[in-house]
Scaffold this motif. Structure first.
Motif, short mmCIF file in Angstrom:
data_model
loop_
_atom_site.label_atom_id
_atom_site.label_comp_id
_atom_site.label_asym_id
_atom_site.label_seq_id
_atom_site.Cartn_x
_atom_site.Cartn_y
_atom_site.Cartn_z
N LEU A 112 -53.29 -11.66 26.42
CA LEU A 112 -52.26 -12.19 25.52
C LEU A 112 -51.92 -13.65 25.80
O LEU A 112 -51.27 -14.30 24.97
N ALA A 113 -52.36 -14.15 26.94
CA ALA A 113 -52.03 -15.54 27.30
C ALA A 113 -52.77 -16.54 26.43
O ALA A 113 -52.34 -17.70 26.32
N ASP A 118 -58.10 -12.14 17.28
CA ASP A 118 -56.71 -12.46 17.61
C ASP A 118 -56.20 -11.54 18.72
O ASP A 118 -56.23 -10.31 18.58
N SER A 119 -55.76 -12.10 19.82
CA SER A 119 -55.38 -11.30 21.00
C SER A 119 -54.17 -10.42 20.74
O SER A 119 -54.15 -9.24 21.14
N LYS A 120 -53.16 -10.95 20.09
CA LYS A 120 -51.94 -10.19 19.84
C LYS A 120 -52.24 -8.95 18.99
O LYS A 120 -51.85 -7.82 19.36
N ARG A 121 -52.90 -9.14 17.88
CA ARG A 121 -53.19 -8.02 16.99
C ARG A 121 -54.14 -7.02 17.65
O ARG A 121 -53.98 -5.80 17.49
N PHE A 122 -55.09 -7.51 18.41
CA PHE A 122 -56.07 -6.63 19.08
C PHE A 122 -55.36 -5.72 20.10
O PHE A 122 -55.59 -4.51 20.12
N VAL A 123 -54.49 -6.30 20.95
CA VAL A 123 -53.80 -5.50 21.97
C VAL A 123 -52.92 -4.45 21.31
O VAL A 123 -52.88 -3.29 21.74
N GLU A 124 -52.20 -4.83 20.26
CA GLU A 124 -51.33 -3.88 19.56
C GLU A 124 -52.15 -2.74 18.97
O GLU A 124 -51.77 -1.56 19.06
N GLY A 173 -44.70 -14.71 24.53
CA GLY A 173 -45.42 -15.99 24.45
C GLY A 173 -46.50 -15.97 23.38
O GLY A 173 -46.83 -17.02 22.81
N ALA A 174 -47.05 -14.77 23.12
CA ALA A 174 -48.09 -14.63 22.10
C ALA A 174 -47.51 -14.45 20.70
O ALA A 174 -48.26 -14.34 19.72
N GLY A 175 -46.18 -14.40 20.60
CA GLY A 175 -45.56 -14.28 19.29
C GLY A 175 -45.04 -12.90 18.96
O GLY A 175 -44.60 -12.65 17.82
N MET A 176 -45.06 -11.98 19.90
CA MET A 176 -44.54 -10.64 19.65
C MET A 176 -43.01 -10.67 19.62
O MET A 176 -42.38 -11.42 20.37
N THR A 177 -42.43 -9.82 18.80
CA THR A 177 -40.99 -9.63 18.82
C THR A 177 -40.65 -8.68 19.99
O THR A 177 -41.54 -8.03 20.55
#
Length: 310
Positions: A109-110, A157-163, A69-73
């Motif tokens: 990530l939501a 940015d949540s996606k980049r931060f979690v990764e 949902g956050a745009g991750m592959t």
């Protein structure tokens, strides 16, 4: 027999977990092929971390929904989740704490940017996260030592931060030897054995046991349902006789008290009545049998008296 029943119960429990896991994966991916691939990935990760297949599957399903949902592959979701799993195994987190930490990351990530309350939940259950959060923010180009102020800016940015945090924590776990050491513990060995049992159960189920158990359990359910009225009727009869015997003892007690008889006389009186009733019942049943088999009266009384008749 008891061991066989216990083994069957364990087999059914493991099998149910596996069936539930498959359903969770299918709901998370929405595609049967992807669900099968995700389940195979979780099985491999369980071997790598000695964590429960069922727990990993449930957590991965939720994380995958949030990540996609956050745009991750799919590849990014799997890599990030694997890094988190290795970190949690290395840190020795309990399953409950790992679940809560992952829940915080899923909530993170939501939204498009990281929220302070989600950070707090992750740090509460995985304290080392705060140190790596600072490093991740620097890698992302932020300056400053107070990660809370940076998060409060609402620009992370949540996606980049979690990764970034997940990779940082995993790299440290491997570099320090914490991961290798964690995999040599009794906890890890127990997890490996549990996962082997799951694999064996899965193979047995795929060989056709699942359909057999479903048929047997449904048949047993119908049988129990059919005899339920009989058990209810027997319960009512038993209650009737128990209440009647209780009433006799109450009457006997009152009579003994009124007549001033010795203690225990009432009990003996009731037992005498019950003995007589039982004897009459036995004789009645014998009379029925005698009639049924056409025996003569003399032979019947000889049977009752315990003697033989010519």
């Amino acid at each position: 027999v008891c061991a066989a029943i216990s083994g069957l119960q364990g087999l059914i429990r493991f099998g149910s977990d596996l069936e539930d896991t498959g359903s969770v994966m299918l709901l998370a991916s929405g595609d049967a092929k992807l669900a099968a691939e995700d389940l195979a990935y979780v099985g491999t990760l369980a071997d790598k971390t000695s964590m429960s297949v069922a727990d990993l599957a449930r957590n991965f399903a939720r994380f995958a929904v949030a990540g996609r949902g956050a745009g991750m592959t799919t590849e990014q979701v799997r890599n990030t989740f694997e890094e988190l799993a290795i970190t949690m195994r290395s840190a020795g987190l309990s399953q409950d704490r790992a679940n809560m930490a992952l829940l915080g990351l899923q909530q993170m990530l939501a939204g498009p940017v990281v929220q302070g309350q989600d950070m707090n939940q992750v740090i509460e259950h995985m304290p080392q996260f705060s140190k790596h959060a600072i490093k991740a923010l620097r890698d992302m180009g932020y300056e400053g030592e107070n990660y809370r102020n940076i998060i409060q800016s609402g620009t992370v940015d949540s996606k980049r931060f979690v990764e970034t945090v997940a990779k940082s924590m995993k790299d440290e776990a491997i570099a320090t030897g914490a991961y290798a050491k964690a995999m040599e513990t009794v906890t890890a060995a127990t997890g490996q054995f549990r996962n082997i049992l799951h694999s064996m159960t899965n193979a047995i189920y795929e060989a056709g046991l699942s359909e057999t158990l479903v048929s047997v359990l449904r048949g047993m359910g119908h049988a129990v349902k059919a005899v339920t009225p009989l058990f209810l009727a027997l319960t009512k009869v038993i209650n009737f006789f128990v209440q009647g015997i209780g009433g006799l003892f109450n009457v006997a007690g009152s009579l003994v008290e009124a007549l001033g008889l010795k203690e225990g006389t009432g009990v003996a009186w009731v037992l005498g009545i019950l003995g007589t009733a039982i004897t009459l019942g036995v004789l009645k049943q014998m009379g029925s049998l005698v009639t049924l088999f056409g025996l003569g009266a003399k032979q019947a009384w000889a049977m009752a008296a315990g003697t033989s008749a010519a």
